[in-house]
Design a protein around this motif. Structure first.
Motif, PDB file in Angstrom:
ATOM      1  N   GLY A 408       0.806  -1.130  -0.033  1.00 50.73           N
ATOM      2  CA  GLY A 408      -0.064   0.079  -0.168  1.00 50.73           C
ATOM      3  C   GLY A 408       0.739   1.231   0.118  1.00 50.73           C
ATOM      4  O   GLY A 408       0.386   2.341  -0.210  1.00 50.73           O
ATOM      5  N   GLY A 409       2.060   1.213   0.097  1.00 50.55           N
ATOM      6  CA  GLY A 409       2.914   2.095   0.092  1.00 50.55           C
ATOM      7  C   GLY A 409       3.343   2.509  -1.153  1.00 50.55           C
ATOM      8  O   GLY A 409       2.977   2.001  -2.314  1.00 50.55           O
ATOM      9  N   LEU A 410       4.204   3.673  -1.456  1.00 48.04           N
ATOM     10  CA  LEU A 410       4.392   4.086  -2.824  1.00 48.04           C
ATOM     11  C   LEU A 410       6.011   4.611  -2.653  1.00 48.04           C
ATOM     12  O   LEU A 410       6.656   4.896  -1.859  1.00 48.04           O
ATOM     13  CB  LEU A 410       3.997   5.408  -2.987  1.00 48.04           C
ATOM     14  N   THR A 411       6.617   4.084  -3.852  1.00 50.43           N
ATOM     15  CA  THR A 411       8.116   4.477  -4.204  1.00 50.43           C
ATOM     16  C   THR A 411       8.029   5.649  -5.108  1.00 50.43           C
ATOM     17  O   THR A 411       7.268   5.689  -5.879  1.00 50.43           O
ATOM     18  CB  THR A 411       8.722   3.279  -5.011  1.00 50.43           C
ATOM     19  N   VAL A 412       8.823   6.594  -4.844  1.00 48.80           N
ATOM     20  CA  VAL A 412       9.002   8.006  -5.500  1.00 48.80           C
ATOM     21  C   VAL A 412       9.886   7.711  -6.577  1.00 48.80           C
ATOM     22  O   VAL A 412      10.938   7.113  -6.394  1.00 48.80           O
ATOM     23  CB  VAL A 412       9.354   9.109  -4.515  1.00 48.80           C
ATOM     24  N   PRO A 413       9.602   8.018  -7.667  1.00 47.27           N
ATOM     25  CA  PRO A 413      10.634   7.905  -8.911  1.00 47.27           C
ATOM     26  C   PRO A 413      11.819   8.843  -8.745  1.00 47.27           C
ATOM     27  O   PRO A 413      11.706   9.942  -7.894  1.00 47.27           O
ATOM     28  CB  PRO A 413       9.754   8.577 -10.123  1.00 47.27           C
ATOM     29  N   GLU A 414      12.969   8.191  -9.035  1.00 44.38           N
ATOM     30  CA  GLU A 414      14.261   8.772  -8.704  1.00 44.38           C
ATOM     31  C   GLU A 414      14.352  10.332  -8.928  1.00 44.38           C
ATOM     32  O   GLU A 414      14.732  10.953  -7.991  1.00 44.38           O
ATOM     33  CB  GLU A 414      15.206   7.946  -9.711  1.00 44.38           C
ATOM     34  N   SER A 423      11.931   9.533  -0.447  1.00 49.76           N
ATOM     35  CA  SER A 423      11.967   8.540  -1.571  1.00 49.76           C
ATOM     36  C   SER A 423      10.790   7.626  -1.540  1.00 49.76           C
ATOM     37  O   SER A 423      10.877   6.750  -2.515  1.00 49.76           O
ATOM     38  CB  SER A 423      13.114   8.007  -1.497  1.00 49.76           C
ATOM     39  N   ALA A 424       9.940   7.824  -0.351  1.00 49.83           N
ATOM     40  CA  ALA A 424       8.839   6.770  -0.493  1.00 49.83           C
ATOM     41  C   ALA A 424       8.126   7.301   0.594  1.00 49.83           C
ATOM     42  O   ALA A 424       8.312   8.122   1.331  1.00 49.83           O
ATOM     43  CB  ALA A 424       9.534   5.186  -0.105  1.00 49.83           C
ATOM     44  N   ILE A 425       6.532   6.785   0.421  1.00 49.60           N
ATOM     45  CA  ILE A 425       5.611   7.203   1.393  1.00 49.60           C
ATOM     46  C   ILE A 425       5.079   5.945   1.932  1.00 49.60           C
ATOM     47  O   ILE A 425       4.978   4.766   1.317  1.00 49.60           O
ATOM     48  CB  ILE A 425       4.382   7.826   0.512  1.00 49.60           C
ATOM     49  N   GLU A 426       5.168   5.568   3.245  1.00 51.52           N
ATOM     50  CA  GLU A 426       4.859   4.276   3.661  1.00 51.52           C
ATOM     51  C   GLU A 426       3.353   4.237   4.024  1.00 51.52           C
ATOM     52  O   GLU A 426       2.646   5.110   3.857  1.00 51.52           O
ATOM     53  CB  GLU A 426       5.563   4.416   5.412  1.00 51.52           C
TER      54      GLU A 426
END
Length: 432
Positions: A408-414, A423-426
């Motif tokens: 359910g989290g998100l990785t932020v594009p480089e 760099s990420a949303i938990e």
RNA sequence: GGAGAGAUGGCGGAGCGGUUGAACGCGGCGGUCUUGAAAACCGCUGGCCCUUCACGGGGCUCGUGGGUUCGAAUCCCACUCUCUCCUCCA
């Protein structure tokens, strides 16, 4: 607006172009007839005016001006009456011609494929692969609401349907996208502009948004009826009209502008479509790219504009495809349009993220933006191009869907991380 | 919101109601001179529209729209915009 001269010289060309767009071509003969009447009236009036000017000049050359004036006054009065009579219909004719002319869409470029709607659009190329998930990818509104970064419910309470509240990391990510898009525009040589988002009716008309699309526009009342201001549906409007009524020097072209603005659209006629999520909003943000360029290179410039826009999605790692719009799907102002569509895993489809158009001299004529190649050359109309160099909302949706994680989290594009600061949303909405 | 000043050609800046589409300066273009350049000198140099195969001819245009007059950049009215001062304000 089309050149009247084009109708006079090549009426068939205009007829064919109109039919390709699926509209009738009767207006050609109607306008040509009005034009004939108009020119006959002008010739008549001007001959009479020339006669009168001769008499007036006689008075000014006479030794005794009073006497000369007294003598010629009856003749002049007679001419005045004739001039008024001969010119009576002129303003009406001009108004009719302008009104008809203003409603005709731009002539399509020869490379535009036939077809009546989006099904006939042609795939030009695609880039990237839709990502594979080992879970069922969710739509962005679900992801955003779970993370607490998109709030459609409260937005509806504030403003009704088709609005969004961005919160915390969501607002931050949106701002990061703005920064990223503007940064790349600057690197590509665009000059950043921060324009008004409220413009006059005549500005809106000059870029072709009026009168055809009046029902899409939000209007802000002024103190008087003619003081109303329009909320821009895209920064194309103020950027294109920036050099309104100017003659630009040829060596200064092309001029390339970018602006980050909110955009406002009523979305009349879209009832029931894209009712969920960020795709179709009454208010959204966009970074726009606009060119004012030389006629002979505008179609090459369109290719450059498209690659400026697609480059953004390559850097963001989002799969896209470039579609060449068919005749029936090409907008009013445009001679040729490419849509850039980005992949949305949650919707399992591509969605338009940028529409890049060459409006040739169509807007320049309405707006009166000309160029002078050198000191002795006659002014000629520039060509205008526009396209989004980053749709904030739709790109945010694509990032949420393409970069979602199983938890359910998100990785932020480089490329976005320097702008976002994380760099990420938990899953709990916190950032890392 | 109150009080003043102003809007002229690419820029600066003149302009008694009558060859003013607009002096003069700068800039730009062409030429003379020069090995080249600069300087100097000479000439040209707004836009839109109608007409003409063309040369040319004609009309409109001095913020916009009206008015006065045989004739308006010049006079009158309204509007728009800009600047200065006061007031207010993110």
């Amino acid at each position: 607006m089309l050149n009247l001269d084009l109708l006079r010289r090549e009426p068939d060309h205009v007829r064919v172009a109109a039919r390709r767009r699926g509209i009738g071509a009767e207006f050609v003969d109607r306008i040509l007839e009005l034009d004939r009447e108009r020119r006959a009236a002008i010739t008549g009036v001007e001959a009479l005016k020339a006669e009168k000017n001769v008499l007036t000049a006689q008075i000014s050359r006479a030794a005794d001006k009073k006497a000369a004036a007294a003598e010629l006054r009856p003749q002049i009065a007679e001419l005045d009456a004739s001039i008024a009579a001969a010119g009576e219909r002129l303003p009406v004719l001009e108004q009719q011609i302008d009104a008809e002319l203003a409603e005709i869409p731009n002539i399509l470029d020869g490379s535009v494929p036939d077809g009546s709607d989006e099904h006939a659009n042609v795939l030009v190329r695609s880039w990237g692969e839709p990502p594979a998930f080992d879970f069922e990818p969710r739509p962005h509104w679900e992801i955003g609401e779970r993370l607490g970064i998109l709030d459609f419910e409260r937005a509806a309470r504030l403003s009704g349907a088709r609005f969004t509240v961005l919160r915390g990391a969501g607002a931050r990510l949106s701002r990061a996208l703005v920064g990223f898009f503007l940064d790349r525009a600057a690197r590509n040589g665009y000059v950043e502009i921060d324009p008004p988002v409220l413009v006059t009716r005549s500005t809106m008309w000059s870029t072709g948004q009026l009168t055809k699309f009046a029902d899409q526009m939000y209007v802000v009342e002024g103190d008087a009826p003619d003081e109303a201001l329009y909320l821009i549906p895209t920064a194309e409007v103020p950027l294109t009209a920036l050099h309104r009524d100017e003659i630009l020097s040829g060596d200064g072209l092309p001029l390339r502008y970018t602006a980050h603005t909110p955009c406002f659209r009523k979305e009349a006629g879209a009832a029931g479509r894209d009712t969920r999520g960020l795709i179709r909003q009454h208010q959204f943000e966009k970074v726009e790219l606009v060119w004012l360029t030389m006629p002979e290179r505008s179609f090459d410039d369109l290719e450059t504009l498209v690659s400026n826009a697609t480059g953004l999605y390559e850097q963001l790692g989002i799969a896209y495809r470039v579609m060449l719009l068919c005749a029936g799907d090409t907008g009013f102002n445009s001679a040729k349009t490419y849509d850039i569509e980005i992949w949305l895993p949650g919707a399992n489809t591509y969605r338009e993220a940028s529409s890049c158009s060459n409006c040739t001299d169509f807007q320049a004529r309405r707006t009166s933006i000309r160029l002078r190649r050198d000191a002795t050359a006659k002014p000629e109309f520039v060509h205008t191009l526009n396209g989004s160099g980053g749709a904030i909302g739709r790109t945010l949706a694509a990032i949420l869907e393409n970069y979602q994680r199983a938890d359910g989290g998100l990785t932020v594009p480089e490329v976005l991380r320097p702008f976002a600061g994380f760099s990420a949303i938990e899953p709990d909405g916190s950032t890392r």
